[in-house]
Design a protein around this motif. Sequence first.
Motif, PDB file in Angstrom:
ATOM      1  N   TYR A 163       0.572  -0.848   0.173  1.00 44.02           N
ATOM      2  CA  TYR A 163      -0.101   0.278  -0.082  1.00 44.02           C
ATOM      3  C   TYR A 163       0.638   1.667  -0.439  1.00 44.02           C
ATOM      4  CZ  TYR A 163      -3.274  -3.651   1.326  1.00 44.02           C
ATOM      5  OH  TYR A 163      -3.804  -4.596   1.860  1.00 44.02           O
ATOM      6  N   ALA A 164       0.603   2.212  -0.744  1.00 42.89           N
ATOM      7  CA  ALA A 164       1.135   3.875  -0.876  1.00 42.89           C
ATOM      8  C   ALA A 164      -0.076   4.692  -0.692  1.00 42.89           C
ATOM      9  CB  ALA A 164       1.919   3.822  -1.409  1.00 42.89           C
ATOM     10  N   VAL A 165       0.480   6.195  -0.452  1.00 44.13           N
ATOM     11  CA  VAL A 165      -1.014   6.883  -0.266  1.00 44.13           C
ATOM     12  C   VAL A 165      -0.489   7.864  -1.735  1.00 44.13           C
ATOM     13  CG1 VAL A 165      -2.218   6.537   1.198  1.00 44.13           C
ATOM     14  CG2 VAL A 165       0.064   8.075   1.509  1.00 44.13           C
ATOM     15  N   GLN A 166      -1.157   9.170  -2.094  1.00 43.75           N
ATOM     16  CA  GLN A 166      -1.080  10.192  -3.241  1.00 43.75           C
ATOM     17  C   GLN A 166      -2.016  10.761  -2.284  1.00 43.75           C
ATOM     18  OE1 GLN A 166      -1.233  11.430  -7.236  1.00 43.75           O
ATOM     19  NE2 GLN A 166      -3.125  12.176  -6.448  1.00 43.75           N
ATOM     20  N   VAL A 167      -0.749  12.407  -1.869  1.00 44.89           N
ATOM     21  CA  VAL A 167      -0.757  13.848  -1.522  1.00 44.89           C
ATOM     22  C   VAL A 167      -1.107  13.952  -2.219  1.00 44.89           C
ATOM     23  CG1 VAL A 167      -0.608  14.233   1.350  1.00 44.89           C
ATOM     24  CG2 VAL A 167      -0.300  12.529   0.942  1.00 44.89           C
ATOM     25  N   ILE A 168      -2.318  15.735  -1.912  1.00 45.36           N
ATOM     26  CA  ILE A 168      -1.717  16.739  -2.293  1.00 45.36           C
ATOM     27  C   ILE A 168      -2.875  17.920  -1.792  1.00 45.36           C
ATOM     28  CG2 ILE A 168      -3.180  18.324  -4.251  1.00 45.36           C
ATOM     29  CD1 ILE A 168      -3.669  15.240  -5.952  1.00 45.36           C
ATOM     30  N   GLY A 169      -2.029  18.523  -1.445  1.00 49.78           N
ATOM     31  CA  GLY A 169      -2.582  19.628  -0.189  1.00 49.78           C
ATOM     32  C   GLY A 169      -1.503  20.475   0.117  1.00 49.78           C
ATOM     33  N   PRO A 170      -1.913  20.440   1.493  1.00 48.26           N
ATOM     34  CA  PRO A 170      -0.277  21.241   2.369  1.00 48.26           C
ATOM     35  C   PRO A 170       0.190  20.338   2.874  1.00 48.26           C
ATOM     36  CG  PRO A 170      -2.639  22.214   2.817  1.00 48.26           C
ATOM     37  CD  PRO A 170      -3.141  21.151   1.937  1.00 48.26           C
ATOM     38  N   ALA A 171      -0.328  19.704   3.552  1.00 49.91           N
ATOM     39  CA  ALA A 171       0.983  18.063   3.287  1.00 49.91           C
ATOM     40  C   ALA A 171       2.128  17.997   2.993  1.00 49.91           C
ATOM     41  CB  ALA A 171       0.374  16.620   4.530  1.00 49.91           C
ATOM     42  N   VAL A 172       1.856  18.711   1.329  1.00 42.16           N
ATOM     43  CA  VAL A 172       2.670  18.421  -0.053  1.00 42.16           C
ATOM     44  C   VAL A 172       4.352  19.043   0.800  1.00 42.16           C
ATOM     45  CG1 VAL A 172       3.830  17.970  -1.855  1.00 42.16           C
ATOM     46  CG2 VAL A 172       1.277  17.325  -1.174  1.00 42.16           C
ATOM     47  N   ALA A 173       4.004  20.183   1.400  1.00 42.48           N
ATOM     48  CA  ALA A 173       5.219  20.653   1.912  1.00 42.48           C
ATOM     49  C   ALA A 173       5.952  20.362   2.475  1.00 42.48           C
ATOM     50  CB  ALA A 173       4.327  22.735   2.362  1.00 42.48           C
ATOM     51  N   ASP A 174       5.128  19.829   3.548  1.00 43.17           N
ATOM     52  CA  ASP A 174       5.950  19.585   4.547  1.00 43.17           C
ATOM     53  C   ASP A 174       7.434  18.237   4.201  1.00 43.17           C
ATOM     54  OD1 ASP A 174       5.138  20.593   6.064  1.00 43.17           O
ATOM     55  OD2 ASP A 174       3.945  19.108   7.915  1.00 43.17           O
ATOM     56  N   LEU A 175       6.350  17.375   3.044  1.00 45.58           N
ATOM     57  CA  LEU A 175       6.686  15.742   2.898  1.00 45.58           C
ATOM     58  C   LEU A 175       8.522  16.122   1.776  1.00 45.58           C
ATOM     59  CD1 LEU A 175       3.468  13.443   1.777  1.00 45.58           C
ATOM     60  CD2 LEU A 175       5.610  13.008   2.919  1.00 45.58           C
ATOM     61  N   HIS A 176       8.210  17.655   0.711  1.00 40.69           N
ATOM     62  CA  HIS A 176       8.699  18.549   0.284  1.00 40.69           C
ATOM     63  C   HIS A 176      10.607  18.914   0.982  1.00 40.69           C
ATOM     64  CE1 HIS A 176      10.469  21.701  -2.428  1.00 40.69           C
ATOM     65  NE2 HIS A 176      10.936  21.001  -3.468  1.00 40.69           N
ATOM     66  N   HIS A 177       9.866  19.521   2.232  1.00 41.88           N
ATOM     67  CA  HIS A 177      10.892  20.027   2.922  1.00 41.88           C
ATOM     68  C   HIS A 177      12.017  18.774   3.486  1.00 41.88           C
ATOM     69  CE1 HIS A 177      12.265  21.068   6.961  1.00 41.88           C
ATOM     70  NE2 HIS A 177      12.245  22.184   6.754  1.00 41.88           N
ATOM     71  N   PHE A 178      11.301  17.447   4.230  1.00 42.04           N
ATOM     72  CA  PHE A 178      11.516  16.183   4.606  1.00 42.04           C
ATOM     73  C   PHE A 178      12.811  15.624   3.516  1.00 42.04           C
ATOM     74  CE2 PHE A 178      11.703  11.611   5.469  1.00 42.04           C
ATOM     75  CZ  PHE A 178      12.525  11.892   6.732  1.00 42.04           C
TER      76      PHE A 178
END
Length: 420
Positions: free
Chosen positions: A168-183
């Motif tokens: 399993y995996a997930v696709q995320v669109i929205g404000p949380a992407v900024a955190d994943l991008h920063h990380f």
Amino acid sequence: MNPAVEHIATDQPPHKTTARDVDYGWQRDNQVELLENGEAYFPKVFEALRGAQREILLETFILFEDKVGQELQSLLIEAAQRGVKVVVSLDGFGCGELSPAFLAELADAGVAVQMFDPASKTLGIRTNWFRRLHRKIVVVDAAVAFIGGINFSADHLGDFGPEAKQDYAVQVIGPAVADLHHFALAQSGRQVRTRRGWRRRQQRPSPWTTENGDGLVRLIYRDNLQHRDDIEETYIHALSNARQRVVIANAYFFPGYRLLRAIRNAARRGVQVQLIMQGQPDVLLAKLAARMLYDYLLKDGVVIHEYCQRPLHGKVALVDDEWSTVGSSNLDPLSLSLNLEANVLIRDRAFNQQLYERLEALATNHCRTMPENRTPRLWLWRLTVGFLVFHVMRHFPALTGWLPAHKPRLKPFESPAHDL
């Protein structure tokens, strides 16, 4: 040396702001889509790569030179050639069989290829087994992100055969992407722009937010520095707050005492607790180790299913009707004590219900359920062996400290063409 890459050490990056300086909080109003197996995951990721305009950040534990790996390579090369900044971080153990030619084609096209803790074989055997980069994250244009347990290999597709993995995996669109991008950017060693909110918080965000509303997402991760126990503590906290149901589907299940007690105590409180584990494991030891815990959990009402259709590779869980988690972390000593891991927490009723329905169908149609009152043959022998295996496995991370010490690093792949 290829100008697209430079020497980077993850434990001592060249800039001040790093992912380990940040405890990521809950982000609201996200769209989260569950992706089951490679049939759902690869088309979504590849579509995002085709549409990339500015940046691709990708890190994975395993990349094989099969039909999936070849398509990924082609898409990354095309993106780099049209001016997209592409950074690919690969684990030196999981990707240790990649040919220099495969990597050189990426590097020569301008892809920044980095290997985490690579090591040559000793007597034909790879020795860099521990403290692996086990995360699976893709972030495209800081606009869409993917995270979960699925590697870039054809064994995540059903046409691979009986050994195809369930995952399993997930696709995320929205404000949380900024955190994943920063990380992802910080973990790759690239310069991270600081802004309000990135600095480390004195009080860590609760893994069980009291905020209302769907689409809440929070990134959590495990490293060998300041976030050693974050994922384990999150599971314990969620289990302690469970009131109705808990479903955990995990490929490699051998948690520590505290997490085991949290699972057992939830069942004792009347919570419906179901565990879905490997019945057809790709690693036999994983099945044997998990079975050592069955009697302890079954006697207090935990329902244990073994998935038997094909190897289970998932790392997902849900609690009650809102809280879910999807990511790369198993519940075993490697993931909880040694590897670099990342999960997302999700507060969303629709997502929770969808995940529950998928796991319930798995348990009902493709699992065997362990009987509550097992009377195994040779029980005294099993008790003795189980005691020894349990304590060896639990102290395994400490035992690895006896091995020669080294600092795992991200190292650039250097194309032979640039060594002349």
